[in-house]
Design a protein around this motif. Sequence first.
Motif, PDB file in Angstrom:
ATOM      1  N   LEU A 114     -48.884 -34.899 -26.439  1.00  0.00           N
ATOM      2  CA  LEU A 114     -49.004 -34.841 -27.899  1.00  0.00           C
ATOM      3  C   LEU A 114     -48.231 -33.640 -28.457  1.00  0.00           C
ATOM      4  CD1 LEU A 114     -52.761 -35.801 -28.299  1.00  0.00           C
ATOM      5  CD2 LEU A 114     -50.751 -37.271 -28.558  1.00  0.00           C
ATOM      6  N   LEU A 115     -48.288 -32.501 -27.763  1.00  0.00           N
ATOM      7  CA  LEU A 115     -47.487 -31.344 -28.182  1.00  0.00           C
ATOM      8  C   LEU A 115     -45.994 -31.642 -28.060  1.00  0.00           C
ATOM      9  CD1 LEU A 115     -49.440 -28.326 -26.635  1.00  0.00           C
ATOM     10  CD2 LEU A 115     -49.111 -28.812 -29.067  1.00  0.00           C
ATOM     11  N   TYR A 116     -45.644 -32.354 -27.001  1.00  0.00           N
ATOM     12  CA  TYR A 116     -44.255 -32.781 -26.812  1.00  0.00           C
ATOM     13  C   TYR A 116     -43.799 -33.645 -27.986  1.00  0.00           C
ATOM     14  CZ  TYR A 116     -40.422 -35.483 -24.637  1.00  0.00           C
ATOM     15  OH  TYR A 116     -39.231 -36.100 -24.345  1.00  0.00           O
ATOM     16  N   GLU A 117     -44.684 -34.527 -28.468  1.00  0.00           N
ATOM     17  CA  GLU A 117     -44.367 -35.366 -29.617  1.00  0.00           C
ATOM     18  C   GLU A 117     -44.170 -34.523 -30.877  1.00  0.00           C
ATOM     19  OE1 GLU A 117     -44.016 -39.089 -29.823  1.00  0.00           O
ATOM     20  OE2 GLU A 117     -43.382 -38.177 -27.942  1.00  0.00           O
ATOM     21  N   VAL A 118     -45.006 -33.513 -31.039  1.00  0.00           N
ATOM     22  CA  VAL A 118     -44.840 -32.609 -32.184  1.00  0.00           C
ATOM     23  C   VAL A 118     -43.485 -31.908 -32.108  1.00  0.00           C
ATOM     24  CG1 VAL A 118     -45.712 -30.501 -33.288  1.00  0.00           C
ATOM     25  CG2 VAL A 118     -47.313 -32.258 -32.499  1.00  0.00           C
ATOM     26  N   LEU A 150     -41.151 -32.906 -35.165  1.00  0.00           N
ATOM     27  CA  LEU A 150     -41.145 -31.897 -36.222  1.00  0.00           C
ATOM     28  C   LEU A 150     -40.222 -30.719 -35.955  1.00  0.00           C
ATOM     29  CD1 LEU A 150     -44.975 -31.730 -37.018  1.00  0.00           C
ATOM     30  CD2 LEU A 150     -43.220 -33.159 -38.086  1.00  0.00           C
ATOM     31  N   ALA A 151     -40.065 -30.356 -34.689  1.00  0.00           N
ATOM     32  CA  ALA A 151     -39.350 -29.118 -34.386  1.00  0.00           C
ATOM     33  C   ALA A 151     -37.911 -29.313 -33.953  1.00  0.00           C
ATOM     34  CB  ALA A 151     -40.105 -28.340 -33.300  1.00  0.00           C
ATOM     35  N   ALA A 152     -37.627 -30.388 -33.211  1.00  0.00           N
ATOM     36  CA  ALA A 152     -36.323 -30.515 -32.566  1.00  0.00           C
ATOM     37  C   ALA A 152     -35.162 -30.472 -33.549  1.00  0.00           C
ATOM     38  CB  ALA A 152     -36.268 -31.805 -31.746  1.00  0.00           C
ATOM     39  N   ASN A 153     -35.319 -31.102 -34.713  1.00  0.00           N
ATOM     40  CA  ASN A 153     -34.207 -31.171 -35.662  1.00  0.00           C
ATOM     41  C   ASN A 153     -34.425 -30.349 -36.922  1.00  0.00           C
ATOM     42  OD1 ASN A 153     -32.212 -33.173 -34.506  1.00  0.00           O
ATOM     43  ND2 ASN A 153     -34.090 -34.380 -34.385  1.00  0.00           N
ATOM     44  N   LEU A 154     -35.456 -29.534 -36.933  1.00  0.00           N
ATOM     45  CA  LEU A 154     -35.740 -28.710 -38.095  1.00  0.00           C
ATOM     46  C   LEU A 154     -34.759 -27.543 -38.163  1.00  0.00           C
ATOM     47  CD1 LEU A 154     -37.665 -28.227 -40.500  1.00  0.00           C
ATOM     48  CD2 LEU A 154     -39.080 -26.849 -38.945  1.00  0.00           C
ATOM     49  N   GLY A 155     -34.085 -27.395 -39.292  1.00  0.00           N
ATOM     50  CA  GLY A 155     -33.081 -26.347 -39.440  1.00  0.00           C
ATOM     51  C   GLY A 155     -33.674 -25.005 -39.843  1.00  0.00           C
ATOM     52  N   GLY A 156     -32.791 -24.013 -39.869  1.00  0.00           N
ATOM     53  CA  GLY A 156     -33.160 -22.698 -40.370  1.00  0.00           C
ATOM     54  C   GLY A 156     -34.119 -21.937 -39.482  1.00  0.00           C
ATOM     55  N   ALA A 157     -34.645 -20.848 -40.070  1.00  0.00           N
ATOM     56  CA  ALA A 157     -35.554 -19.973 -39.335  1.00  0.00           C
ATOM     57  C   ALA A 157     -36.841 -20.679 -38.949  1.00  0.00           C
ATOM     58  CB  ALA A 157     -35.870 -18.732 -40.178  1.00  0.00           C
ATOM     59  N   ALA A 158     -37.306 -21.618 -39.784  1.00  0.00           N
ATOM     60  CA  ALA A 158     -38.540 -22.338 -39.485  1.00  0.00           C
ATOM     61  C   ALA A 158     -38.397 -23.162 -38.207  1.00  0.00           C
ATOM     62  CB  ALA A 158     -38.920 -23.244 -40.660  1.00  0.00           C
ATOM     63  N   GLY A 159     -37.268 -23.853 -38.059  1.00  0.00           N
ATOM     64  CA  GLY A 159     -37.033 -24.637 -36.857  1.00  0.00           C
ATOM     65  C   GLY A 159     -36.925 -23.762 -35.632  1.00  0.00           C
ATOM     66  N   PHE A 160     -36.205 -22.655 -35.760  1.00  0.00           N
ATOM     67  CA  PHE A 160     -36.060 -21.718 -34.639  1.00  0.00           C
ATOM     68  C   PHE A 160     -37.430 -21.217 -34.190  1.00  0.00           C
ATOM     69  CE2 PHE A 160     -35.936 -17.166 -33.526  1.00  0.00           C
ATOM     70  CZ  PHE A 160     -35.213 -17.241 -32.356  1.00  0.00           C
ATOM     71  N   GLY A 212     -39.414 -17.892 -21.170  1.00  0.00           N
ATOM     72  CA  GLY A 212     -39.390 -16.439 -21.219  1.00  0.00           C
ATOM     73  C   GLY A 212     -39.193 -15.898 -22.619  1.00  0.00           C
ATOM     74  N   LYS A 213     -39.253 -14.590 -22.715  1.00  0.00           N
ATOM     75  CA  LYS A 213     -39.066 -13.921 -23.996  1.00  0.00           C
ATOM     76  C   LYS A 213     -37.611 -14.031 -24.445  1.00  0.00           C
ATOM     77  CE  LYS A 213     -38.263  -9.388 -21.867  1.00  0.00           C
ATOM     78  NZ  LYS A 213     -38.753  -8.003 -21.726  1.00  0.00           N
ATOM     79  N   GLY A 214     -37.417 -13.999 -25.763  1.00  0.00           N
ATOM     80  CA  GLY A 214     -36.064 -14.064 -26.312  1.00  0.00           C
ATOM     81  C   GLY A 214     -35.420 -15.431 -26.222  1.00  0.00           C
ATOM     82  N   LEU A 215     -36.194 -16.482 -25.980  1.00  0.00           N
ATOM     83  CA  LEU A 215     -35.632 -17.830 -25.842  1.00  0.00           C
ATOM     84  C   LEU A 215     -35.108 -18.344 -27.180  1.00  0.00           C
ATOM     85  CD1 LEU A 215     -35.218 -20.463 -24.189  1.00  0.00           C
ATOM     86  CD2 LEU A 215     -37.579 -21.075 -24.795  1.00  0.00           C
ATOM     87  N   ILE A 216     -33.897 -18.924 -27.158  1.00  0.00           N
ATOM     88  CA  ILE A 216     -33.294 -19.546 -28.336  1.00  0.00           C
ATOM     89  C   ILE A 216     -33.023 -21.014 -28.008  1.00  0.00           C
ATOM     90  CG2 ILE A 216     -31.288 -19.591 -29.871  1.00  0.00           C
ATOM     91  CD1 ILE A 216     -30.942 -16.593 -29.321  1.00  0.00           C
ATOM     92  N   LEU A 217     -33.605 -21.898 -28.800  1.00  0.00           N
ATOM     93  CA  LEU A 217     -33.395 -23.337 -28.626  1.00  0.00           C
ATOM     94  C   LEU A 217     -32.792 -23.903 -29.901  1.00  0.00           C
ATOM     95  CD1 LEU A 217     -36.777 -24.333 -26.913  1.00  0.00           C
ATOM     96  CD2 LEU A 217     -34.575 -23.887 -25.807  1.00  0.00           C
ATOM     97  N   GLY A 218     -31.612 -24.497 -29.795  1.00  0.00           N
ATOM     98  CA  GLY A 218     -30.912 -25.033 -30.957  1.00  0.00           C
ATOM     99  C   GLY A 218     -31.492 -26.352 -31.429  1.00  0.00           C
ATOM    100  N   ARG A 219     -30.942 -26.837 -32.507  1.00  0.00           N
ATOM    101  CA  ARG A 219     -31.379 -28.116 -33.088  1.00  0.00           C
ATOM    102  C   ARG A 219     -30.959 -29.288 -32.207  1.00  0.00           C
ATOM    103  NH1 ARG A 219     -29.519 -28.618 -39.213  1.00  0.00           N
ATOM    104  NH2 ARG A 219     -30.779 -30.520 -38.969  1.00  0.00           N
ATOM    105  N   GLY A 220     -31.713 -30.394 -32.336  1.00  0.00           N
ATOM    106  CA  GLY A 220     -31.345 -31.621 -31.660  1.00  0.00           C
ATOM    107  C   GLY A 220     -31.565 -31.619 -30.162  1.00  0.00           C
TER     108      GLY A 220
END
Length: 254
Positions: free
Chosen positions: A41-45, A49-59, A74-82
């Motif tokens: 269910l978290l994966y679905e969220v 909701l998160a995978a394609n959300l732009g801006g700081a909110a998506g990050f 880990g800490k400092g992880l950055i995951l891009g859109r899509g």
Amino acid sequence: MTGNERKVTKIPLREELHSAESSFRKYWRKAGGDISLPKLLLYEVFALLAANLGGAAGFWLRKTLAGRIFRSAGKGLILGRGLTVRHPGRVEFGDNVAVDDYAFIDASGSGEVGVQLRDGVILSRNCSVMGKDGYVVFHERADVGCNCVFASVAGITVGASTIIAGNCYIGGGRYYHDRLDQAIMDQGVYSRGEIVIGEKSWIGAGAVILDGVKIGTGAIIGAGSVVTRDVPDHAVVTGVPAKILRLREEKKFQ
């Protein structure tokens, strides 16, 4: 089949998609893997909701959910859109990892080792990392350019501080093709073994590295090369198939 070949016994995708299971169970098995229902269910969220959300909110949302659905984040992880991920319970992110937009990570056949992006790894836009029937491990500070494909059928290891330029293809298996009365796609797949790329190497743009190849420390693979056999430490290779041009030597400047 020779002694250094291993038959790949993975169930064909067509059979997986059209099995007798319910659609929900097929989706759970194919996308979520062995994660629990709450994590699914978290994966679905994450996906909705998160995978394609732009801006700081998506990050922020992708980073927040990552620690709850992946094996580790880990800490400092950055995951891009899509970002698309399959079997997130087998995916590990170290500290200060950056995954750019529209990457695809499939750990469905990666086993206990899974897909690992260790500390400081950069995976650029549109890359695909597929643990089809083997693990994929990127060691510390590996830097992967855009549009690269990693297709593991027996394991792929990328050494620390290695540069891989854009549009490279690394991995894949080989189809049996001895019979003429049967489609090649129906004759089965085999592999000649894992791929190992030594640390501190440089793989040029558009290079292809086939299964079973081991590339030594500090090697340089020329752009557009097709590597079909092992490459020694500090060798410079190029061509189709790739051949050794020279061995790198230490240069001392006055």
